[in-house]
Design a protein around this motif. Structure first.
Motif, short mmCIF file in Angstrom:
data_model
loop_
_atom_site.label_atom_id
_atom_site.label_comp_id
_atom_site.label_asym_id
_atom_site.label_seq_id
_atom_site.Cartn_x
_atom_site.Cartn_y
_atom_site.Cartn_z
N LEU A 14 0.81 -1.22 0.00
CA LEU A 14 0.00 0.00 0.00
C LEU A 14 0.85 1.27 0.00
O LEU A 14 0.31 2.36 0.11
CB LEU A 14 -0.94 -0.01 1.21
N ALA A 15 2.16 1.12 -0.10
CA ALA A 15 3.03 2.30 -0.03
C ALA A 15 2.71 3.32 -1.12
O ALA A 15 2.76 4.53 -0.89
CB ALA A 15 4.49 1.86 -0.13
N GLU A 16 2.35 2.80 -2.30
CA GLU A 16 2.02 3.71 -3.40
C GLU A 16 0.73 4.48 -3.12
O GLU A 16 0.46 5.50 -3.75
CB GLU A 16 1.84 2.93 -4.71
N GLU A 17 -0.07 3.97 -2.21
CA GLU A 17 -1.37 4.58 -1.93
C GLU A 17 -1.30 5.64 -0.83
O GLU A 17 -2.29 6.31 -0.55
CB GLU A 17 -2.35 3.48 -1.48
N LEU A 18 -0.12 5.78 -0.19
CA LEU A 18 0.00 6.74 0.92
C LEU A 18 -0.26 8.17 0.46
O LEU A 18 0.12 8.55 -0.64
CB LEU A 18 1.40 6.66 1.53
N ASP A 19 -0.94 8.92 1.33
CA ASP A 19 -1.27 10.33 1.08
C ASP A 19 -2.22 10.53 -0.09
O ASP A 19 -2.40 11.64 -0.58
CB ASP A 19 0.00 11.18 0.88
N GLN A 20 -2.82 9.43 -0.55
CA GLN A 20 -3.82 9.55 -1.61
C GLN A 20 -5.20 9.52 -1.00
O GLN A 20 -5.42 8.92 0.05
CB GLN A 20 -3.71 8.35 -2.56
N ARG A 21 -6.14 10.13 -1.71
CA ARG A 21 -7.53 10.05 -1.26
C ARG A 21 -8.09 8.73 -1.79
O ARG A 21 -8.07 8.48 -2.99
CB ARG A 21 -8.33 11.23 -1.80
N LEU A 22 -8.57 7.88 -0.87
CA LEU A 22 -9.01 6.55 -1.26
C LEU A 22 -10.45 6.29 -0.83
O LEU A 22 -10.93 6.88 0.14
CB LEU A 22 -8.14 5.48 -0.59
N LEU A 23 -11.10 5.39 -1.55
CA LEU A 23 -12.40 4.86 -1.14
C LEU A 23 -12.11 3.52 -0.50
O LEU A 23 -11.48 2.67 -1.10
CB LEU A 23 -13.31 4.67 -2.35
N ILE A 24 -12.55 3.33 0.74
CA ILE A 24 -12.33 2.07 1.43
C ILE A 24 -13.68 1.41 1.62
O ILE A 24 -14.58 1.98 2.22
CB ILE A 24 -11.66 2.32 2.79
N VAL A 25 -13.83 0.20 1.09
CA VAL A 25 -15.07 -0.53 1.28
C VAL A 25 -14.84 -1.53 2.41
O VAL A 25 -13.85 -2.25 2.43
CB VAL A 25 -15.48 -1.26 -0.02
N LEU A 26 -15.79 -1.53 3.37
CA LEU A 26 -15.65 -2.41 4.53
C LEU A 26 -16.57 -3.61 4.39
O LEU A 26 -17.52 -3.60 3.62
CB LEU A 26 -15.99 -1.63 5.81
N ARG A 27 -16.32 -4.63 5.18
CA ARG A 27 -17.08 -5.87 5.10
C ARG A 27 -18.55 -5.68 5.40
O ARG A 27 -19.38 -6.41 4.89
CB ARG A 27 -16.48 -6.92 6.03
N LYS A 31 -18.85 2.56 3.25
CA LYS A 31 -17.80 3.13 2.39
C LYS A 31 -17.22 4.34 3.10
O LYS A 31 -17.96 5.23 3.51
CB LYS A 31 -18.37 3.59 1.04
N VAL A 32 -15.92 4.33 3.23
CA VAL A 32 -15.23 5.44 3.87
C VAL A 32 -14.29 6.07 2.86
O VAL A 32 -13.57 5.37 2.15
CB VAL A 32 -14.42 4.93 5.09
N LEU A 33 -14.32 7.39 2.78
CA LEU A 33 -13.36 8.09 1.92
C LEU A 33 -12.40 8.84 2.82
O LEU A 33 -12.81 9.40 3.83
CB LEU A 33 -14.07 9.09 1.02
N GLY A 34 -11.13 8.85 2.45
CA GLY A 34 -10.18 9.59 3.27
C GLY A 34 -8.79 9.47 2.72
O GLY A 34 -8.55 8.76 1.74
N THR A 35 -7.86 10.14 3.39
CA THR A 35 -6.47 10.13 2.96
C THR A 35 -5.72 9.08 3.77
O THR A 35 -5.72 9.12 5.00
CB THR A 35 -5.84 11.52 3.19
N LEU A 36 -5.07 8.17 3.07
CA LEU A 36 -4.34 7.10 3.75
C LEU A 36 -3.03 7.64 4.32
O LEU A 36 -2.20 8.17 3.59
CB LEU A 36 -4.04 5.96 2.77
N ARG A 37 -2.88 7.55 5.61
CA ARG A 37 -1.67 8.05 6.25
C ARG A 37 -0.76 6.93 6.70
O ARG A 37 0.46 7.10 6.77
CB ARG A 37 -2.03 8.92 7.47
#
Lengths: 126, 93
Positions: A14-27, A31-37
């Motif tokens: 997930l290193a390439e995804e850091l500091d990007q705004r992502l959509l996270i789908v949970l089980r 759906k959560v949107l946010g910046t991956l830190r």
């Protein structure tokens, strides 16, 4: 054809995804949107500026949640979202209160449908 | 390690990942890791209307634990080679 060297090492997934705004789908379907830190090998996530996006029919609403830690076992997928295209196509944004009302209504409707279905199944018509 | 190696040979190919929550995502296999987490690029979802939130997602990371199936293109895998590798793993692994 990609050579073996191009395949990323485990732990950097997930290193390439850091500091990007992502959509996270949970089980549970949320759906959560946010910046991956931050992340770890279990896909535990630290998400900044998190927003829970609730979609009911043609409407959607965002509930701000601030800084969140998500336990990896609940994560289904992470999708990169285009910063500019914040609103999903064809859907209209409504306020947080409105979407929560709509969600409650949808839940009631589904509960009603399942009780009716349960009664029909009891009759065992087929 | 066998399936990790198998997926590494499929990097760059078009696959369809079916998740345990019934979501079906097609895309090009970008990478895989030891947990069989999958990264896809150029993604499209199969039942778009049902999943409007996925419409603008073109790249995604899928946790290995939520995958039900990975549908492969026919001929993508040499079954004989896979057979031999499996026997070797079973014997020595």
């Amino acid at each position: 054809m990609a050579s073996l060297q191009e395949v990323p090492l485990p732990g950097t997934a997930l290193a390439e995804e850091l500091d990007q705004r992502l959509l996270i789908v949970l089980r549970d379907g949320r759906k959560v949107l946010g910046t991956l830190r931050s992340f770890d090998q279990f896909a535990n996530l630290v998400v900044e500026g998190a927003v829970e996006r609730i979609i009911v029919g043609e409407q959607f609403g965002d509930i701000p949640m601030g800084l969140q830690i998500i336990r990896g076992e609940n994560v289904v997928l992470l999708g990169r979202v285009d910063e500019a295209k914040d609103a999903p196509e064809g859907l209209t944004r409504v306020s947080a209160a409105e979407i929560k009302e709509a969600q409650k209504g949808e839940k009631e409707l589904n509960k009603l449908k399942s009780t009716i279905r349960a009664r029909m199944d009891f009759l065992d018509l087929d | 390690m066998l399936f990790f190696s198998l997926f590494k040979t499929l990097v760059g190919k078009e696959v369809t990942v079916e998740l345990k929550n019934d979501l079906c995502i097609s895309g090009e296999l970008h990478s895989v890791d030891q947990y069989l987490n999958i990264k896809l690029t150029n993604t499209r979802v199969h039942n778009e209307q049902k999943y409007p939130h996925m419409m603008s997602v073109r790249n995604c990371f899928i946790r290995g634990s939520v995958v039900r199936y990975v549908h492969l293109p026919p001929g993508a895998v040499d079954v004989e080679v896979l057979h031999d590798a499996t026997r070797r793993e079973a014997r020595g692994g």
